[in-house]
Design a protein around this motif. Sequence first.
Motif, PDB file in Angstrom:
ATOM      1  N   GLN A 187       0.832  -1.193   0.000  1.00 39.11           N
ATOM      2  CA  GLN A 187       0.000   0.000   0.000  1.00 39.11           C
ATOM      3  C   GLN A 187       0.877   1.258   0.000  1.00 39.11           C
ATOM      4  O   GLN A 187       2.083   1.205   0.248  1.00 39.11           O
ATOM      5  N   LYS A 188       0.239   2.386  -0.248  1.00 39.68           N
ATOM      6  CA  LYS A 188       0.970   3.637  -0.376  1.00 39.68           C
ATOM      7  C   LYS A 188       0.225   4.737   0.379  1.00 39.68           C
ATOM      8  O   LYS A 188      -0.997   4.844   0.281  1.00 39.68           O
ATOM      9  N   LEU A 189       0.973   5.525   1.120  1.00 41.99           N
ATOM     10  CA  LEU A 189       0.408   6.675   1.801  1.00 41.99           C
ATOM     11  C   LEU A 189       0.847   7.936   1.063  1.00 41.99           C
ATOM     12  O   LEU A 189       2.048   8.195   0.913  1.00 41.99           O
ATOM     13  N   ILE A 190      -0.128   8.714   0.589  1.00 42.83           N
ATOM     14  CA  ILE A 190       0.138   9.973  -0.098  1.00 42.83           C
ATOM     15  C   ILE A 190      -0.363  11.109   0.789  1.00 42.83           C
ATOM     16  O   ILE A 190      -1.543  11.134   1.167  1.00 42.83           O
ATOM     17  N   ILE A 191       0.521  12.026   1.120  1.00 43.02           N
ATOM     18  CA  ILE A 191       0.152  13.151   1.974  1.00 43.02           C
ATOM     19  C   ILE A 191       0.202  14.421   1.127  1.00 43.02           C
ATOM     20  O   ILE A 191       1.225  14.743   0.520  1.00 43.02           O
ATOM     21  N   GLU A 192      -0.917  15.110   1.074  1.00 50.06           N
ATOM     22  CA  GLU A 192      -1.051  16.261   0.180  1.00 50.06           C
ATOM     23  C   GLU A 192      -0.321  17.485   0.747  1.00 50.06           C
ATOM     24  O   GLU A 192      -0.143  17.622   1.968  1.00 50.06           O
ATOM     25  N   PRO A 193       0.087  18.406  -0.126  1.00 46.05           N
ATOM     26  CA  PRO A 193       0.716  19.648   0.344  1.00 46.05           C
ATOM     27  C   PRO A 193      -0.175  20.392   1.339  1.00 46.05           C
ATOM     28  O   PRO A 193      -1.396  20.424   1.195  1.00 46.05           O
ATOM     29  N   GLY A 194       0.457  20.970   2.360  1.00 46.58           N
ATOM     30  CA  GLY A 194      -0.275  21.736   3.362  1.00 46.58           C
ATOM     31  C   GLY A 194      -0.857  20.918   4.490  1.00 46.58           C
ATOM     32  O   GLY A 194      -1.465  21.471   5.418  1.00 46.58           O
ATOM     33  N   THR A 195      -0.680  19.599   4.453  1.00 47.78           N
ATOM     34  CA  THR A 195      -1.228  18.736   5.507  1.00 47.78           C
ATOM     35  C   THR A 195      -0.419  18.885   6.794  1.00 47.78           C
ATOM     36  O   THR A 195       0.809  18.997   6.769  1.00 47.78           O
ATOM     37  N   GLU A 196      -1.101  18.861   7.925  1.00 48.32           N
ATOM     38  CA  GLU A 196      -0.436  18.828   9.230  1.00 48.32           C
ATOM     39  C   GLU A 196      -0.862  17.562   9.954  1.00 48.32           C
ATOM     40  O   GLU A 196      -2.049  17.334  10.198  1.00 48.32           O
ATOM     41  N   VAL A 197       0.118  16.724  10.276  1.00 49.38           N
ATOM     42  CA  VAL A 197      -0.135  15.471  10.987  1.00 49.38           C
ATOM     43  C   VAL A 197       0.272  15.681  12.436  1.00 49.38           C
ATOM     44  O   VAL A 197       1.431  15.981  12.730  1.00 49.38           O
ATOM     45  N   LEU A 249       5.843   5.894   0.773  1.00 49.06           N
ATOM     46  CA  LEU A 249       5.405   7.165   1.337  1.00 49.06           C
ATOM     47  C   LEU A 249       5.711   8.282   0.347  1.00 49.06           C
ATOM     48  O   LEU A 249       6.858   8.455  -0.077  1.00 49.06           O
ATOM     49  N   GLN A 250       4.675   9.026  -0.015  1.00 46.11           N
ATOM     50  CA  GLN A 250       4.856  10.214  -0.841  1.00 46.11           C
ATOM     51  C   GLN A 250       4.347  11.416  -0.059  1.00 46.11           C
ATOM     52  O   GLN A 250       3.170  11.485   0.295  1.00 46.11           O
ATOM     53  N   ALA A 251       5.257  12.341   0.227  1.00 45.12           N
ATOM     54  CA  ALA A 251       4.897  13.537   0.995  1.00 45.12           C
ATOM     55  C   ALA A 251       5.628  14.708   0.355  1.00 45.12           C
ATOM     56  O   ALA A 251       6.738  15.051   0.751  1.00 45.12           O
ATOM     57  N   ARG A 252       5.001  15.309  -0.615  1.00 50.21           N
ATOM     58  CA  ARG A 252       5.657  16.368  -1.382  1.00 50.21           C
ATOM     59  C   ARG A 252       4.917  17.689  -1.159  1.00 50.21           C
ATOM     60  O   ARG A 252       3.886  17.960  -1.777  1.00 50.21           O
ATOM     61  N   GLY A 253       5.472  18.471  -0.230  1.00 47.58           N
ATOM     62  CA  GLY A 253       4.922  19.777   0.046  1.00 47.58           C
ATOM     63  C   GLY A 253       5.561  20.837  -0.831  1.00 47.58           C
ATOM     64  O   GLY A 253       6.316  20.551  -1.760  1.00 47.58           O
ATOM     65  N   THR A 254       5.267  22.088  -0.512  1.00 46.73           N
ATOM     66  CA  THR A 254       5.838  23.239  -1.214  1.00 46.73           C
ATOM     67  C   THR A 254       6.257  24.262  -0.162  1.00 46.73           C
ATOM     68  O   THR A 254       5.877  24.152   1.012  1.00 46.73           O
ATOM     69  N   PRO A 255       7.029  25.294  -0.542  1.00 45.89           N
ATOM     70  CA  PRO A 255       7.389  26.301   0.458  1.00 45.89           C
ATOM     71  C   PRO A 255       6.180  26.963   1.105  1.00 45.89           C
ATOM     72  O   PRO A 255       6.217  27.293   2.288  1.00 45.89           O
ATOM     73  N   LYS A 256       5.120  27.180   0.348  1.00 47.14           N
ATOM     74  CA  LYS A 256       3.920  27.807   0.895  1.00 47.14           C
ATOM     75  C   LYS A 256       2.985  26.801   1.558  1.00 47.14           C
ATOM     76  O   LYS A 256       2.159  27.177   2.402  1.00 47.14           O
ATOM     77  N   ILE A 293      10.437   6.144  -0.619  1.00 44.00           N
ATOM     78  CA  ILE A 293      10.017   7.399  -0.027  1.00 44.00           C
ATOM     79  C   ILE A 293      10.392   8.548  -0.946  1.00 44.00           C
ATOM     80  O   ILE A 293      11.494   8.587  -1.501  1.00 44.00           O
ATOM     81  N   SER A 294       9.446   9.444  -1.139  1.00 40.27           N
ATOM     82  CA  SER A 294       9.671  10.661  -1.917  1.00 40.27           C
ATOM     83  C   SER A 294       9.086  11.816  -1.110  1.00 40.27           C
ATOM     84  O   SER A 294       7.873  11.870  -0.882  1.00 40.27           O
TER      85      SER A 294
END
Length: 605
Positions: free
Chosen positions: A49-59, A82-89, A116-117
């Motif tokens: 399985q794969k966990l994708i975390i969207e930009p701006g998410t707070e866990v 695990l894919q967790a690709r945020g942005t500076p904003k 992991i990315s």
Amino acid sequence: MRLARPLMLLAALPLFFGCASLGSLFDGDAIRWSGVVTLEETFRLERGQKLIIEPGTEVRFAFKDEDNDGWGEISIVLEGDLQARGTPKKPIIFTTADGMVSPGRWGEIRVDFGKISASYVVIEGSTRGLHLHFAAGKIEDSILRFNVDGTRIGESHIEFNRCLFANNTGKGYNARTSQNVVKNSWFRDNRRGIFLFEGDKGSRITRNRFSGNDTPFRLGDFYVGTVSTTGNQWEKEPLDFRAETNTDADLKRNPAAGTVKVGPADWPMLTKVWQTEMEGFVDADIMADEFGVYAADWSGNVKRLGFLAGKVIAQTKLGDTVDARPSLTRISGKNYLAVQSWDRKLALLDGETLEVLDTFTEVESNADDHRQSAPVFRGKTLFVATWAGNVHGFNVEDGKLSKVWTYEGGAPHRADLTISGDGKIIAPSSGGELALLDPATGEKTFSWTGEAPLLSGVVEREGRYYAGDKNGQLNVIDPTTGSLSAAIGLCGPSWYAQPATLKDAVYVADDGGCLTRVTLDTAKWTRKLDGGIRSAPALINGYLAVATLGGSLYIIDPKGGRVLDRIKLDEPIHTTPAVLGGRLFIGGRDGMVRAFDLVEHKRPE
């Protein structure tokens, strides 16, 4: 353990304003998280399985310590990708649920047998940070701070690029039997920067900066072989890179010739430039001007320091403690510095030599102890509020103080005076009165009295006055009606923490350790910091700088309240950060005055 119950928000809500409970979103074999996710149990994903975390998410991880070892246990455990690709904003933040960010409050993000990315990820407050086994991938532009260990990596192929490892009480980067690529990253103020346990041959450690670490680089007791590093910037020689008994390990260095650009791109980071020691607590706000950096302490010392290196240019010693900001002006081509001290004296100093030119002594009062109001200049007139409940106006000419008027308010003044948009003197008092005084005569032109002492300076915005009180309430006062237009509850009392204004918002700090953004007379968000706040937020390069009694200096996003950077100093900080030319100055209870630059470099093309 039971499967976690993610409490999800599809859109981020203001901090501490409640949350809704929704299920995870499934996309084939992937689970997607967005908004705010609160974990009350360890979350597990099976292999494949794969966990994708969207930009701006707070866990957010709740604190749970079933084995009573003092460390939190709740974690994310994946045997998949695990894919967790945020942005500076819109960074992705893994943090504590209660807002108390300190090492060991939750467990780890563990990825076994997966890929992991990650980019623009912040991991803070954990025990083991990013814990990888038999994993592969790349982490870029990310921050691992205030954990026990930033990473624990074993039997993996992993690359870290443009990352910040800061204030980890164990190891910033900890690896065993892995092929590590660590480049363009900053190891700042960790107990150990990089620790390679054994078998990490083929690793590349290049173009990194090491500063403030107890031990920048360490090879494990069982490490055999030579590690070659190139192009790194070392604040100090890594002389203790191995145990004395381990003669089979060696570290070869080919250091950088100059400064290297490190850390996340398009992200502000504090860099210490210099520090200068005073002779006592530095509670008085620093005054920074093109003529120098002016600092005062509890021993009565006043020093003029150089902007570039903090060198002492001039100094003098007054008769007692100074805990209020000096005030600087230029009149008829001459610089003057005004300082109030605990012997009830107002001293007028030569702004260059710090020679005492003239003094005024206030009458004794029953309130003669702790925290004085800062003097303030307006043109050739100097105003000062005193413990005795008076506000005085002085003409300053040819190095002399000539008193023009006195306003007798009665209650002690500890809050700083400020000046309204139309030139009135705003004078809060311990009696709860907010008085506006005519600068020419001292006549009271407006008065409002609340239910609690006003110990903090007041700011004006769009014709209204924002005054925090000792009961923990921000009073928004409309002078046209003489009444409150809003009353906003804070986390704690307002002690000496004058609000700050930026564009359409007012930012107010309190002794409960919270910073709150107020717009349209409503609290939009509240950020809990590591200690009470007895100073004003300051603006630097579009960000907020906030200092705490917990000894931290924070850089905060003014729009969303995210903590972008945090430096931990030795003792409580009572001073408001002073900013000049993109450089920030702060004093502390350790008797130091420090200068920091706020660095933000662009992503390479």
